[in-house]
Scaffold this active site. Structure first.
Site, PDB file in Angstrom:
ATOM      1  CB  THR A  91      -5.048 -35.074   6.138  1.00 32.07           C
ATOM      2  OG1 THR A  91      -5.941 -36.573   5.500  1.00 32.07           O
ATOM      3  CG2 THR A  91      -6.754 -34.306   5.701  1.00 32.07           C
ATOM      4  CD1 TRP A 133      -3.763 -41.235   6.656  1.00 25.80           C
ATOM      5  CD2 TRP A 133      -4.015 -42.472   8.754  1.00 25.80           C
ATOM      6  NE1 TRP A 133      -5.523 -41.337   7.139  1.00 25.80           N
ATOM      7  CE2 TRP A 133      -5.615 -42.155   8.618  1.00 25.80           C
ATOM      8  CE3 TRP A 133      -4.155 -43.537   9.509  1.00 25.80           C
ATOM      9  CZ2 TRP A 133      -6.930 -42.731   8.395  1.00 25.80           C
ATOM     10  CZ3 TRP A 133      -5.359 -43.973  10.903  1.00 25.80           C
ATOM     11  CH2 TRP A 133      -6.943 -43.140  10.074  1.00 25.80           C
ATOM     12  CG  ASN A 179      -6.210 -44.135   5.910  1.00 26.66           C
ATOM     13  OD1 ASN A 179      -7.550 -44.473   6.137  1.00 26.66           O
ATOM     14  ND2 ASN A 179      -6.454 -43.130   5.634  1.00 26.66           N
ATOM     15  CD  GLU A 180      -9.102 -42.779   2.651  1.00 32.84           C
ATOM     16  OE1 GLU A 180      -8.114 -42.416   1.909  1.00 32.84           O
ATOM     17  OE2 GLU A 180      -9.905 -42.857   3.114  1.00 32.84           O
ATOM     18  CD  GLU A 256     -11.141 -41.838   6.797  1.00 25.75           C
ATOM     19  OE1 GLU A 256     -10.372 -43.038   6.579  1.00 25.75           O
ATOM     20  OE2 GLU A 256     -11.068 -40.256   6.228  1.00 25.75           O
ATOM     21  NE  ARG A 378     -13.974 -37.703  -0.431  1.00 28.06           N
ATOM     22  CZ  ARG A 378     -12.798 -37.589   0.374  1.00 28.06           C
ATOM     23  NH1 ARG A 378     -13.453 -38.556   1.859  1.00 28.06           N
ATOM     24  NH2 ARG A 378     -12.635 -36.366   1.153  1.00 28.06           N
TER      25      ARG A 378
END
Ligand SMILES: *[C@@H]1O[C@H](CO)[C@@H](O)[C@H](O)[C@H]1NC(C)=O
Ligand SMILES: *[C@@H]1O[C@H](CO)[C@@H](O)[C@H](O)[C@H]1NC(C)=O
Ligand SMILES: *[C@@H]1O[C@H](CO)[C@@H](O)[C@H](O)[C@H]1NC(C)=O
Ligand SMILES: *[C@@H]1O[C@H](CO)[C@@H](O)[C@H](O)[C@H]1NC(C)=O
Ligand SMILES: *[C@@H]1O[C@H](CO)[C@@H](O)[C@H](O)[C@H]1NC(C)=O
Ligand SMILES: *[C@@H]1O[C@H](CO)[C@@H](O)[C@H](O)[C@H]1NC(C)=O
Length: 666
Positions: A91, A133, A179-180, A256, A378
């Site tokens: 990120t 991640w 992660n995600e 998160e 969001r």
């Protein structure tokens, strides 16, 4: 017509509302309690979000850490979640892995170990969580996928937890999956098995750091998986969960959340979700991405942290409103306390929660954040109304005899732009177990039996200043325990301090790009490696650096100016890139990918020898020197107009850098 409408409206109000009266709310533990509270936390990493924090001088660095972690001072966080560095862009930068290569183990890279120790020093009870991640390339055996060899991936993650204990005496309490990204049931079971086999039965598993579905469904269908997973962690749940998740009886966490610019609306977002994640979704922990905005602000999601500390060169930092909003909950309740069942929404909008230590202490947190003043990044926030209201709380059950409550208040005051945060008011005396609050819009209240609350403070830090226009690093002076040079923010690849004891000359201490293989990525890393530094507003600069290629024939390195992108967008970074290659050529390109060539020719450069590169960009023109002699000049540069300085390599290849220097906008 208008008058009649007004008259009717007043009639309507007087019929259905009684202005002097107040809505009643009962706080009672007689019929049992709600879920056990697990805490409020911050997330460092995902990625490189604490990069600049480590480079602050004392006393400022310790002050920032106190605002985050010190009990009864500031945010007083209960949870610190960190990225298990995987060498890839996640990120806002890359974080180094503890195993760059299969036969490599080093538990002293990066800054997350340090940060966990600093947090623990201040709050020995803080809960530590690790989550990958990305993974080094060898874990995926060349594929961008970590589950083909789940035993290798599990061993890799468990090594990190073992290393935390062995080298830093840190007990990691929870670990996540990927992660995600996709999870894999076989991998999760193998992770559980590997933890147990390694004496880490106490470490609990969070899955899957993404949506409630489909992990919830997998848990319901697979009893062994269900036994392996302790917590269902969802990201940005918008304060809601799903029925199936509730049915699993597992702990539900917003593992998160937030990710919102940390101005007052960001503080409002945080206030609303801290309460409503439990009221609407029965989530018992909420973790902010990110902990502290300590990365160049022009990188993606600039300032999306609980506070801002992005200027180690000046020492300036800003304690933003989310710190004090956090304190409303964290200073007056601890993990292990229980929510009451009597929590909910207020009649005219807003919400209240109540928590108890089951030994007589009670903490009530109330928020009346309006829609427009509490929008998070969001998910989209559906419309709702909040207006000023009177609220009467009635204490029942074991709270009936409470005679006094401490009162802490934050008022956002959006209209006057004079907010006041975490203000201690006169304690409330209770005679019959009730109290009434005259609530305005955009307020947060804590009412509590706990008397230890404090609004910590330090003298103002130094004023904000731009990155120094003259900057040099010969990489000889190093600040243990860090592996990275100050203020360099790796965006693809990993740049580490390196010592070559056999070097007879001036290049014993260098900075080295150490990745030789593309990692299992999370975002889209560039095909080149790059580390940026400096002021994004820089226009006219001279960048100088000694470079040393370690890849023969096809190796290449660059220095750059006006680099305009990093983070997840690093692949499309533009700027002025001056490359030399091990095949004896040079190139000047307008982009990192090397698509737009501004100049090229012979340079005589080769691997395993030091060369000094110098790049000057002035207005629309750029020129370059090699070993002090002009190599090319008057390359025309129309865009970008400004950006960071940078160093990097042509591929995932070893290379070294020394005597880096910039002079900007003199
Ligand atoms: C840590 O937790 C223990 C047990 O809950 C408690 O007694 C102690 O006060 C806590 N320490 C801190 C610094 O919060
Ligand atoms: C509440 O917590 C404090 C510590 O913060 C403790 O001293 C006290 O005994 C507890 N119980 C009550 C009823 O206040
Ligand atoms: C909020 O209030 C306005 C004005 O009274 C009304 O028109 C609107 O329907 C309300 N919105 C909601 C979601 O209740
Ligand atoms: C709250 O109660 C007071 C009287 O105690 C009254 O003056 C005020 O108008 C009430 N406010 C609201 C919003 O109902
Ligand atoms: C270390 O220095 C020696 C002597 O200059 C040189 O031959 C060697 O290539 C260097 N190795 C690395 C990895 O930098
Ligand atoms: C950079 O140089 C150009 C041309 O010399 C000049 O117009 C511009 O103002 C300079 N920018 C800064 C920030 O000094």
């Amino acid at each position: 017509m208008e008058q009649r409408a007004t008259a009717l409206f007043v009639l309507f109000l007087s019929l259905f509302l009684d202005f002097s009266s107040s809505q009643n709310y009962v706080l009672n533990d007689k019929d049992g309690l709600g879920r056990v509270f697990d805490g409020i936390g911050g997330l460092s990493g995902g990625g490189a979000t604490s990069r600049l924090l480590v480079n602050y001088a004392e006393p400022y660095r310790s002050q920032i850490l106190d605002y985050l972690f010190k009990p009864n001072f500031g945010a007083s966080l209960h949870i610190l979640k960190v990225e298990i560095g995987g060498d890839a862009q996640t990120t806002d930068g890359t974080e180094p892995s503890h195993m760059h290569y299969e036969n490599d183990q080093n538990y002293f890279r990066g800054y997350e170990w340090w940060l966990m120790k600093e947090a623990k020093k201040r709050n020995p009870n803080i809960t530590l969580i690790g989550l990958p991640w990305a993974f080094p390339g060898w874990v995926g055996n060349g594929k961008n996928w970590p589950y083909d060899f789940p035993d290798i991936t599990a061993a890799y993650v468990v090594n990190w937890i073992l290393g935390a204990k062995q080298y830093h005496d840190l007990d990691i309490e929870y670990v996540g999956i990927w992660n995600e990204r996709s999870y894999n049931s076989k991998y999760i079971k193998l992770l559980r098995y590997t933890l147990d086999k390694s004496g880490l039965e106490r470490v609990r598993i969070i899955a899957s750091d993404n949506l409630w579905e489909p992990i919830t469904l997998s848990l319901m269908l697979d009893p062994e998986l269900n036994r392996a997973v302790d917590v269902i962690g969802a990201h940005y749940p918008g304060t809601n969960t799903v029925m199936e998740a509730l049915k699993t009886q597992k702990k539900l966490w917003s593992s998160e959340d937030y990710s919102t610019f940390n101005d007052e609306v960001g503080g409002g977002c945080w206030a609303r979700i801290l309460n409503q994640n439990y009221v609407n979704g029965l989530m018992t922990a909420t973790i902010s991405w990110n902990l502290v905005a300590s990365y160049y602000e022009e990188l993606p999601f600039g300032r999306d942290g609980l506070m801002t500390a992005e200027e180690p060169w000046s020492g300036n930092y800003v304690v933003e409103s989310p710190i004090w909003i956090t304190a409303h909950t964290t200073q007056f309740s601890q993990p292990g306390w229980s929510y009451l069942q009597t929590v909910g929404h207020l009649a005219q909008g807003g919400s209240y929660v109540a928590l108890t230590d089951r030994k007589g202490n009670l903490t009530v947190v109330i928020e009346t954040m309006t829609h427009d003043h509490s929008v998070c990044i969001r998910p989209p926030l559906l419309p709702f109304n909040v207006t000023a209201q009177n609220a009467t709380f009635q204490l029942k059950g074991s709270f009936v005899s409470i005679k006094e409550l401490q009162v802490w208040r934050s008022q956002f005051n959006f209209k006057t732009k004079k907010p006041s945060f975490f203000e201690k008011l006169t304690p409330l005396k209770l005679s019959d177990g009730t109290f009434t609050l005259n609530l305005a819009e955009d307020e947060v209240y804590t009412l509590t039996t706990v008397k230890t609350g404090q609004k910590g403070s330090y003298p103002n830090p130094p004023p904000s200043a731009r990155f120094p226009k003259v900057y040099k690093d010969d990489f000889n002076v190093r600040t243990p325990p860090f592996s990275e040079a100050p203020d360099f923010a790796d965006q693809t690849g990993v740049f580490e301090y390196y010592v070559n004891l056999t070097d007879p000359g001036p290049h014993v201490f260098t900075l080295r790009q150490v990745l030789t293989q593309r990692p299992v990525t999370w975002a889209t890393d560039a095909d080149q490696t790059i580390s940026v530094i400096g002021d994004y507003q820089w226009q006219n600069v001279t960048v100088t650096c000694d470079v040393f290629m370690e890849k023969v024939k096809t190796g290449g390195v660059f220095i750059a100016a006006r680099v305009d992108k990093g983070g997840q967008s690093v692949r499309s970074a533009k700027g002025v890139f001056f490359w030399v290659f091990a095949d004896g050529t040079y190139k000047v390109t307008n982009d990192l990918a090397g698509q737009t060539v501004l100049a090229e020719g012979q340079s005589g450069t080769r691997a395993y020898g030091w060369h000094t590169l110098s790049l000057t960009v002035q207005g629309q023109y750029a020129s370059g020197k090699l070993n002090g002699y002009p190599l090319w000049k008057k390359a025309v540069v129309l865009t970008p107009k400004n950006g960071w300085a940078a160093i990097g390599t042509h591929s995932y290849e070893l290379a070294q850098f020394d005597n880096f220097a910039v002079e900007a906008d003199k």
